[in-house]
Design a protein around this motif. Structure first.
Motif, PDB file in Angstrom:
ATOM      1  N   ASP A 195      16.785   9.851  16.572  1.00 30.18           N
ATOM      2  CA  ASP A 195      15.545   9.124  16.264  1.00 30.18           C
ATOM      3  C   ASP A 195      14.812   9.630  15.024  1.00 30.18           C
ATOM      4  N   VAL A 196      15.572  10.101  14.045  1.00 28.03           N
ATOM      5  CA  VAL A 196      14.995  10.493  12.765  1.00 28.03           C
ATOM      6  C   VAL A 196      15.667   9.668  11.683  1.00 28.03           C
ATOM      7  N   ASP A 197      14.931   8.711  11.148  1.00 31.04           N
ATOM      8  CA  ASP A 197      15.450   7.902  10.048  1.00 31.04           C
ATOM      9  C   ASP A 197      14.886   8.431   8.742  1.00 31.04           C
ATOM     10  N   LEU A 198      15.777   8.934   7.893  1.00 33.15           N
ATOM     11  CA  LEU A 198      15.355   9.378   6.568  1.00 33.15           C
ATOM     12  C   LEU A 198      15.067   8.141   5.721  1.00 33.15           C
ATOM     13  N   ASP A 199      13.998   8.216   4.939  1.00 31.99           N
ATOM     14  CA  ASP A 199      13.616   7.079   4.107  1.00 31.99           C
ATOM     15  C   ASP A 199      14.277   7.120   2.738  1.00 31.99           C
ATOM     16  N   GLY A 200      14.731   8.289   2.328  1.00 30.32           N
ATOM     17  CA  GLY A 200      15.416   8.417   1.056  1.00 30.32           C
ATOM     18  C   GLY A 200      16.114   9.758   0.942  1.00 30.32           C
ATOM     19  N   MET A 221       0.837  -1.191   0.000  1.00 30.82           N
ATOM     20  CA  MET A 221       0.000   0.000   0.000  1.00 30.82           C
ATOM     21  C   MET A 221       0.878   1.250   0.000  1.00 30.82           C
ATOM     22  N   ALA A 222       0.556   2.169  -0.880  1.00 26.84           N
ATOM     23  CA  ALA A 222       1.348   3.388  -1.008  1.00 26.84           C
ATOM     24  C   ALA A 222       1.294   4.212   0.278  1.00 26.84           C
ATOM     25  N   LYS A 223       2.402   4.898   0.553  1.00 28.73           N
ATOM     26  CA  LYS A 223       2.550   5.660   1.789  1.00 28.73           C
ATOM     27  C   LYS A 223       2.649   7.157   1.497  1.00 28.73           C
ATOM     28  N   SER A 224       2.270   7.948   2.465  1.00 30.10           N
ATOM     29  CA  SER A 224       2.401   9.405   2.355  1.00 30.10           C
ATOM     30  C   SER A 224       3.817   9.804   2.754  1.00 30.10           C
ATOM     31  N   ALA A 225       4.330  10.814   2.072  1.00 29.33           N
ATOM     32  CA  ALA A 225       5.698  11.257   2.327  1.00 29.33           C
ATOM     33  C   ALA A 225       5.756  12.770   2.474  1.00 29.33           C
ATOM     34  N   ILE A 226       6.805  13.192   3.142  1.00 27.30           N
ATOM     35  CA  ILE A 226       7.178  14.600   3.168  1.00 27.30           C
ATOM     36  C   ILE A 226       8.477  14.691   2.376  1.00 27.30           C
ATOM     37  N   PHE A 227       8.425  15.335   1.215  1.00 29.29           N
ATOM     38  CA  PHE A 227       9.625  15.602   0.428  1.00 29.29           C
ATOM     39  C   PHE A 227      10.223  16.902   0.963  1.00 29.29           C
ATOM     40  N   GLY A 268       7.238  19.827  -7.169  1.00 32.16           N
ATOM     41  CA  GLY A 268       6.149  19.142  -6.499  1.00 32.16           C
ATOM     42  C   GLY A 268       4.883  19.113  -7.337  1.00 32.16           C
ATOM     43  N   ILE A 269       4.550  20.242  -7.945  1.00 32.87           N
ATOM     44  CA  ILE A 269       3.355  20.317  -8.792  1.00 32.87           C
ATOM     45  C   ILE A 269       3.493  19.387  -9.991  1.00 32.87           C
ATOM     46  N   LYS A 270       4.648  19.435 -10.669  1.00 32.56           N
ATOM     47  CA  LYS A 270       4.870  18.580 -11.840  1.00 32.56           C
ATOM     48  C   LYS A 270       4.804  17.098 -11.485  1.00 32.56           C
ATOM     49  N   ALA A 271       5.260  16.739 -10.284  1.00 29.76           N
ATOM     50  CA  ALA A 271       5.254  15.339  -9.865  1.00 29.76           C
ATOM     51  C   ALA A 271       3.856  14.873  -9.456  1.00 29.76           C
ATOM     52  N   LEU A 284       9.809  11.655  -8.558  1.00 29.26           N
ATOM     53  CA  LEU A 284       9.234  10.491  -9.238  1.00 29.26           C
ATOM     54  C   LEU A 284      10.054   9.233  -8.984  1.00 29.26           C
ATOM     55  N   ALA A 285      11.381   9.371  -8.921  1.00 29.40           N
ATOM     56  CA  ALA A 285      12.226   8.213  -8.612  1.00 29.40           C
ATOM     57  C   ALA A 285      11.926   7.707  -7.200  1.00 29.40           C
ATOM     58  N   ALA A 286      11.808   8.626  -6.257  1.00 26.40           N
ATOM     59  CA  ALA A 286      11.490   8.239  -4.880  1.00 26.40           C
ATOM     60  C   ALA A 286      10.118   7.591  -4.800  1.00 26.40           C
ATOM     61  N   THR A 287       9.176   8.125  -5.537  1.00 25.51           N
ATOM     62  CA  THR A 287       7.809   7.582  -5.538  1.00 25.51           C
ATOM     63  C   THR A 287       7.808   6.132  -5.990  1.00 25.51           C
ATOM     64  N   LYS A 288       8.556   5.865  -7.041  1.00 31.18           N
ATOM     65  CA  LYS A 288       8.625   4.498  -7.574  1.00 31.18           C
ATOM     66  C   LYS A 288       9.348   3.560  -6.594  1.00 31.18           C
ATOM     67  N   GLU A 289      10.476   4.007  -6.075  1.00 31.52           N
ATOM     68  CA  GLU A 289      11.289   3.155  -5.205  1.00 31.52           C
ATOM     69  C   GLU A 289      10.681   2.936  -3.826  1.00 31.52           C
ATOM     70  N   LEU A 290       9.953   3.925  -3.312  1.00 29.43           N
ATOM     71  CA  LEU A 290       9.439   3.851  -1.947  1.00 29.43           C
ATOM     72  C   LEU A 290       7.924   3.645  -1.879  1.00 29.43           C
ATOM     73  N   ASP A 291       7.275   3.504  -3.028  1.00 27.77           N
ATOM     74  CA  ASP A 291       5.823   3.297  -3.092  1.00 27.77           C
ATOM     75  C   ASP A 291       5.083   4.424  -2.374  1.00 27.77           C
ATOM     76  N   ILE A 292       5.274   5.640  -2.881  1.00 26.95           N
ATOM     77  CA  ILE A 292       4.695   6.842  -2.275  1.00 26.95           C
ATOM     78  C   ILE A 292       3.390   7.200  -2.964  1.00 26.95           C
ATOM     79  N   ASP A 293       2.418   7.595  -2.160  1.00 24.99           N
ATOM     80  CA  ASP A 293       1.146   8.119  -2.650  1.00 24.99           C
ATOM     81  C   ASP A 293       1.298   9.639  -2.787  1.00 24.99           C
ATOM     82  N   LEU A 294       1.489  10.109  -4.005  1.00 24.92           N
ATOM     83  CA  LEU A 294       1.764  11.536  -4.218  1.00 24.92           C
ATOM     84  C   LEU A 294       0.628  12.458  -3.792  1.00 24.92           C
ATOM     85  N   PRO A 295      -0.642  12.142  -4.104  1.00 22.56           N
ATOM     86  CA  PRO A 295      -1.705  13.078  -3.722  1.00 22.56           C
ATOM     87  C   PRO A 295      -1.807  13.329  -2.215  1.00 22.56           C
ATOM     88  N   SER A 296      -1.386  12.381  -1.385  1.00 21.71           N
ATOM     89  CA  SER A 296      -1.457  12.584   0.065  1.00 21.71           C
ATOM     90  C   SER A 296      -0.118  13.026   0.656  1.00 21.71           C
TER      91      SER A 296
END
Length: 179
Positions: A81-86, A1-7, A137-140, A111-123
């Motif tokens: 206690d902050v693990d960066l995901d990418g 299931m896709a996850k929400s991210a903070i870029f 961000g808008i283009k992605a 877009l590369a991060a979205t593919k590799e980390l299964d990110i839900d862009l709209p959220s």
């Protein structure tokens, strides 16, 4: 299931932007940044750094210098206690040399991060300090694109394109809903 991210842009969002930061001695976390990142992790978001690093192409520092600093930053955050995901970076020059889709305002890193980390862009959120961050961000297809006032001087264009503007990363983190 896709996850929400903070870029997150790096210079001006996570650390002071003193110009082509490439050495540990020149890297200073902005006030409240570590607390903000801890809060965003507790709220359930992936944390993904997306940073233009044209200093590599300009010859100001090497890719190895960038990688050494990035490893130090990553470990410094992990110790708190902050693990960066990418962590994604574009080493290309903005005008001279190869055309790329990774240099913001292009969306390639996101877009590369979205593919590799299964990110839900709209959220997800893109947090930057300049117009190019918001444009990427808008283009992605990132759902919410915000600026912080801790880096470059904001432009009217950036403020118009952004969904919101915050004084700093901590103010943003406090406003984000828990997943």
């Amino acid at each position: 299931m896709a996850k929400s991210a903070i870029f997150l842009d790096r210079d001006g969002v996570i650390n002071e932007d003193t110009g082509y930061v490439s050495q540990v001695d020149d890297f200073h976390f902005l006030p409240g940044t570590i607390e903000a990142l801890q809060l965003l992790k507790k709220k359930g978001y992936l944390l993904v750094v997306v940073t233009n690093q044209s200093g590599i192409a300009r010859g100001y520092f090497s890719e190895a210098d960038f990688m050494n600093l990035t490893e130090w930053m990553d470990w410094s955050l992990a110790d708190r206690d902050v693990d960066l995901d990418g962590i994604y970076f574009c080493p290309h020059h903005p005008e001279h040399g190869p055309a790329c889709d990774c240099r913001k305002p292009e969306p390639g890193m996101l877009l590369a991060a979205t593919k590799e980390l299964d990110i839900d862009l709209p959220s997800s959120y893109m947090v930057g300090d300049k117009t190019a961050d918001i444009q990427a961000g808008i283009k992605a297809g990132v759902g919410t694109n915000v600026l912080v006032r801790t880096g470059k001087a904001l432009t009217d264009q950036g403020e118009t394109l952004a969904n919101a503007v915050y004084d700093d990363l901590l103010a943003f983190a406090k406003s984000v809903p828990t997943l």
